[in-house]
Design a protein around this motif. Sequence first.
Motif, PDB file in Angstrom:
ATOM      1  N   UNK A  28       0.861  -1.172   0.000  1.00  0.00           N
ATOM      2  CA  UNK A  28       0.000   0.000   0.000  1.00  0.00           C
ATOM      3  C   UNK A  28       0.902   1.227   0.000  1.00  0.00           C
ATOM      4  N   UNK A  29       0.676   2.117  -0.974  1.00  0.00           N
ATOM      5  CA  UNK A  29       1.504   3.310  -1.034  1.00  0.00           C
ATOM      6  C   UNK A  29       0.647   4.535  -1.359  1.00  0.00           C
ATOM      7  N   UNK A  30       1.183   5.705  -1.058  1.00  0.00           N
ATOM      8  CA  UNK A  30       0.535   6.967  -1.391  1.00  0.00           C
ATOM      9  C   UNK A  30       1.366   7.658  -2.464  1.00  0.00           C
ATOM     10  N   UNK A  31       0.681   8.149  -3.484  1.00  0.00           N
ATOM     11  CA  UNK A  31       1.376   8.839  -4.570  1.00  0.00           C
ATOM     12  C   UNK A  31       0.427   9.848  -5.193  1.00  0.00           C
ATOM     13  N   UNK A  32       0.849  11.100  -5.254  1.00  0.00           N
ATOM     14  CA  UNK A  32       0.029  12.125  -5.875  1.00  0.00           C
ATOM     15  C   UNK A  32      -1.313  12.317  -5.208  1.00  0.00           C
ATOM     16  N   UNK A  33      -1.395  12.106  -3.887  1.00  0.00           N
ATOM     17  CA  UNK A  33      -2.646  12.261  -3.173  1.00  0.00           C
ATOM     18  C   UNK A  33      -3.553  11.058  -3.237  1.00  0.00           C
ATOM     19  N   UNK A  34      -3.109   9.974  -3.908  1.00  0.00           N
ATOM     20  CA  UNK A  34      -3.912   8.765  -4.047  1.00  0.00           C
ATOM     21  C   UNK A  34      -3.294   7.628  -3.250  1.00  0.00           C
ATOM     22  N   UNK A  35      -4.145   6.696  -2.826  1.00  0.00           N
ATOM     23  CA  UNK A  35      -3.674   5.447  -2.251  1.00  0.00           C
ATOM     24  C   UNK A  35      -3.701   4.385  -3.339  1.00  0.00           C
ATOM     25  N   UNK A  36      -2.643   3.584  -3.411  1.00  0.00           N
ATOM     26  CA  UNK A  36      -2.483   2.592  -4.462  1.00  0.00           C
ATOM     27  C   UNK A  36      -2.159   1.240  -3.857  1.00  0.00           C
ATOM     28  N   UNK A  37      -2.704   0.175  -4.462  1.00  0.00           N
ATOM     29  CA  UNK A  37      -2.372  -1.193  -4.078  1.00  0.00           C
ATOM     30  C   UNK A  37      -1.551  -1.809  -5.201  1.00  0.00           C
ATOM     31  N   UNK A  38      -0.387  -2.340  -4.839  1.00  0.00           N
ATOM     32  CA  UNK A  38       0.533  -2.972  -5.778  1.00  0.00           C
ATOM     33  C   UNK A  38       0.714  -4.419  -5.340  1.00  0.00           C
ATOM     34  N   UNK A  39       0.557  -5.359  -6.262  1.00  0.00           N
ATOM     35  CA  UNK A  39       0.723  -6.777  -5.946  1.00  0.00           C
ATOM     36  C   UNK A  39       1.813  -7.363  -6.814  1.00  0.00           C
ATOM     37  N   UNK A  40       2.826  -7.932  -6.167  1.00  0.00           N
ATOM     38  CA  UNK A  40       3.948  -8.549  -6.881  1.00  0.00           C
ATOM     39  C   UNK A  40       4.522  -7.623  -7.942  1.00  0.00           C
ATOM     40  N   UNK A  41       4.628  -6.344  -7.579  1.00  0.00           N
ATOM     41  CA  UNK A  41       5.222  -5.356  -8.455  1.00  0.00           C
ATOM     42  C   UNK A  41       4.313  -4.808  -9.533  1.00  0.00           C
ATOM     43  N   UNK A  42       3.064  -5.272  -9.607  1.00  0.00           N
ATOM     44  CA  UNK A  42       2.127  -4.833 -10.635  1.00  0.00           C
ATOM     45  C   UNK A  42       1.030  -3.980 -10.013  1.00  0.00           C
TER      46      UNK A  42
END
Length: 240
Positions: A28-42
Amino acid sequence: MTVHGDDHPDDRPLVLDRRTGPYGEVVLRRHGGLLQIIANGTFLMDTSDGRSERLLIRAALTALDTGPGAPPAAPALLIGGLGVGFSLDEAAASPRWGSITVAERESAVIDWHRTGPLRPLTRAALDDPRTALLHTELLGHLSASPGRYNALCLDIDNGPDWTVTDDNAGLYSPAGLAACRAALTPGGVLVIWSALPSPAFERHLRDAGFTTVRTEEIPVARGVPDVLFLASHHYASPSA
């Protein structure tokens, strides 16, 4: 629904949590004001635009209400994959659903919603007495739930032709689609989200015994449209 927060000073993605489990790494990361879910680098999803995830739920309800026979009074819904929570939030906003079950296999995603950064998106939906959030693998749950649901709304991976983890392909296999069909009540509907169209998958749905199959495209800001596969499950009448 967008979650705003402080970005990294140099606007690089800021990792909020990183875990490795039986299905690989999930971040789980934050970027540009958004929360993003990344799985196995995708990249899987973010909180920028949940139109297609919300339409997933609305399309299922419309199919139930306009299909043959009387609409179910309080339909039982299963959402496969919690993600950032748009589909769950949409379902809980409608009084039509009698019960809302969410099957999520990643304990990290559940934690992010229950006590972590994604909590503001789904607090009301998770507190809804109709909602049950299960930490479970989807196919196993389907196999244990014959005839239980009026609607299955599945947002697993990036679709049948683009899976991030190999084991997710089982959901789109003949056995997986048979499990989906068996978990539906007569007149039930299966709706599957995909990042890409797939004419071959439409054929697979028909081969699995779904009587009506169609697709809907949802335009996105960049790239090809998102796709919803809708498949209805109607038993033949005795005279057929």
